[in-house]
Design an enzyme around this catalytic site. Structure first.
Site, PDB file in Angstrom:
ATOM      1  N   SER A   1       0.839  -1.198   0.000  1.00 20.65           N
ATOM      2  CA  SER A   1       0.000   0.000   0.000  1.00 20.65           C
ATOM      3  C   SER A   1       0.879   1.255   0.000  1.00 20.65           C
ATOM      4  O   SER A   1       1.691   1.418  -0.904  1.00 20.65           O
ATOM      5  CB  SER A   1      -0.966  -0.034   1.191  1.00 20.65           C
TER       6      SER A   1
ATOM      7  N   ASP B   1      -8.053  -3.087  -7.488  1.00 23.38           N
ATOM      8  CA  ASP B   1      -7.595  -2.871  -6.111  1.00 23.38           C
ATOM      9  C   ASP B   1      -8.717  -2.265  -5.269  1.00 23.38           C
ATOM     10  O   ASP B   1      -9.289  -1.220  -5.617  1.00 23.38           O
ATOM     11  CB  ASP B   1      -6.382  -1.934  -6.126  1.00 23.38           C
TER      12      ASP B   1
ATOM     13  N   HIS C   1      -6.783  -5.737  -1.605  1.00 31.30           N
ATOM     14  CA  HIS C   1      -5.648  -4.827  -1.435  1.00 31.30           C
ATOM     15  C   HIS C   1      -4.568  -5.663  -0.754  1.00 31.30           C
ATOM     16  O   HIS C   1      -4.251  -5.482   0.405  1.00 31.30           O
ATOM     17  CB  HIS C   1      -6.080  -3.634  -0.584  1.00 31.30           C
TER      18      HIS C   1
END
Length: 400
Positions: A188, A284, A351
């Protein structure tokens, strides 16, 4: 005093054999979870970094967790950069400075090491015996910020780039100066930090070392919202301006375009010289939730059920999400070809985090060409085989 994984033990009265046995026991403390057997490692607070002004948002020293390698992994390192979003204004950064994401005084004394940081070959076949480091994220700008002046009213420190440098220098002294293999990775905001700091990381390692970068869920595209506005671009511009990040973004990119656009991997990846592996979903879930459908554009919560569970989406919502995926692929496939680059792009609504064993290397892990992410990265890193593959599934899907 630094808190280390292994505390100083006085040898008086202990035989060498007993000492080594005790040391091994202290280094391999496991905690059983509901699904995975995670390794928990104590925190190291880098007090010496404050002399360089390398501090978290609240002015506290930065921190990391280190689990030493052994055997054939003694001279190999995996550095994982934590994620956790960004703060793009004073109010958000002040709020962040009162939590673990902005202050080392609020961090847990231990962090779990799963996936790419795990210490067993069963869960991490290629890198389990390497020196493995988890760098805590407390600056709010993907380790890029550097503002010298501190506003006396809010007393916020924007020093992410200094944190990265200080921790790498400390690890250098702890053995990374002798590295033969090294990987910078993260998920991330940490995946984005991996891309933005990849070449810098390589420059800090011995010239003879094999250095590569693995970015997970960090390929954030400059996409439009459901109303056609540029929410993510505006947010990135605010982050870069507030944190003084421009001077720490790749110069080749910032000299070619407005600096905040160099926060987007699509604009900076082509300038990264160090071999880079990109792990991402075309759909995502963070980007669907924040880039495509930011909460302020859904006041009636029409998207709430869809965002929570992709199987609850209406046909019109799925069309919009698929259009986002088409745009993602158009951007990604528009990157200049590079034979040293690797990528593993899924169609999962996720994610994904390479710290998760179920994502990294498990019977339920995403697979492309029958390979898990761990197997694909391992083959690419050790140059047994290249890996550049995109899930051909024609749409978004749930992945368990």
């Amino acid at each position: 005093m630094k808190i280390e994984v292994v505390h100083e033990i006085h040898m008086r009265g202990l035989t060498k054999t007993f000492f080594l046995a005790l040391l091994a026991l202290l280094c391999t403390t496991h905690v059983l979870g509901t699904d995975d057997n995670y390794l928990y490692i104590n925190i190291t607070i880098l007090h010496s970094a404050t002399a360089q002004g390398a501090v978290c948002l609240d002015g506290s020293p930065p921190a990391y967790h280190l689990d030493r390698g052994h055997g054939t992994g003694l001279r190999s390192w995996v550095i994982y950069l934590d994620g956790g979003g960004w703060c793009d204004n004073i109010s958000d950064c002040l709020d962040r400075s009162t939590k673990f994401s902005g202050s080392s005084t609020k961090m847990n004394q231990q962090s779990f090491f799963g996936g790419i940081l795990h210490n067993t070959s069963k869960e991490n076949p290629e890198f389990h015996n390497w020196n493995r480091v988890r760098v805590k994220y407390c600056d709010g700008a993907s380790f890029t910020g550097d503002v010298e002046q501190v506003n006396p009213e809010n007393k916020l420190y924007f020093r992410g780039a200094r944190i990265f440098k200080a921790i790498m220098e400390d690890l250098w002294c702890k053995g990374m100066k002798n590295a033969e293999n090294a990987i910078l990775t993260g998920t991330s905001a940490g995946g984005l930090a991996t891309i933005l700091n990849c070449d810098k990381f390589k420059s800090l390692l011995p010239g003879s070392a094999r250095v590569k970068c693995v970015a997970s869920a960090g390929f954030f595209i400059n996409g439009k919202t459901i109303s056609g506005t540029s929410h993510i671009q505006e947010m990135y511009q605010e982050i870069v301006n507030l944190h003084g990040s421009a001077k720490n973004l790749p110069l080749a990119c910032t000299s070619a375009m407005e600096p905040s656009l160099c926060f987007f991997p699509q604009n900076v990846v082509s300038y990264v010289q160090t071999p880079l592996f990109i792990i991402n979903s075309v759909y995502d879930s963070w980007q669907i939730n924040n880039t495509l459908v930011p909460s302020y554009l859904d006041p009636q919560h029409a998207w709430k059920g869809c965002i929570k569970n992709i199987s609850s989406c209406t046909s019109s919502q799925l069309i919009i999400i698929r259009a986002f995926g088409v745009e993602f692929l158009k951007i990604f496939e528009g990157l200049p070809p590079c034979f040293t680059r690797g990528y593993f792009l899924t169609s999962c609504y996720s994610h994904g985090d390479v710290l998760s064993t179920s994502y990294w290397y498990n019977t339920t892990s995403p697979r492309l060409l029958s390979k898990t992410i761990a197997e694909a990265v391992g083959d690419w890193y050790f140059e047994r085989a290249g890996f550049q593959h995109i899930d051909p599934y024609p749409g978004v899907k749930n992945c368990k």
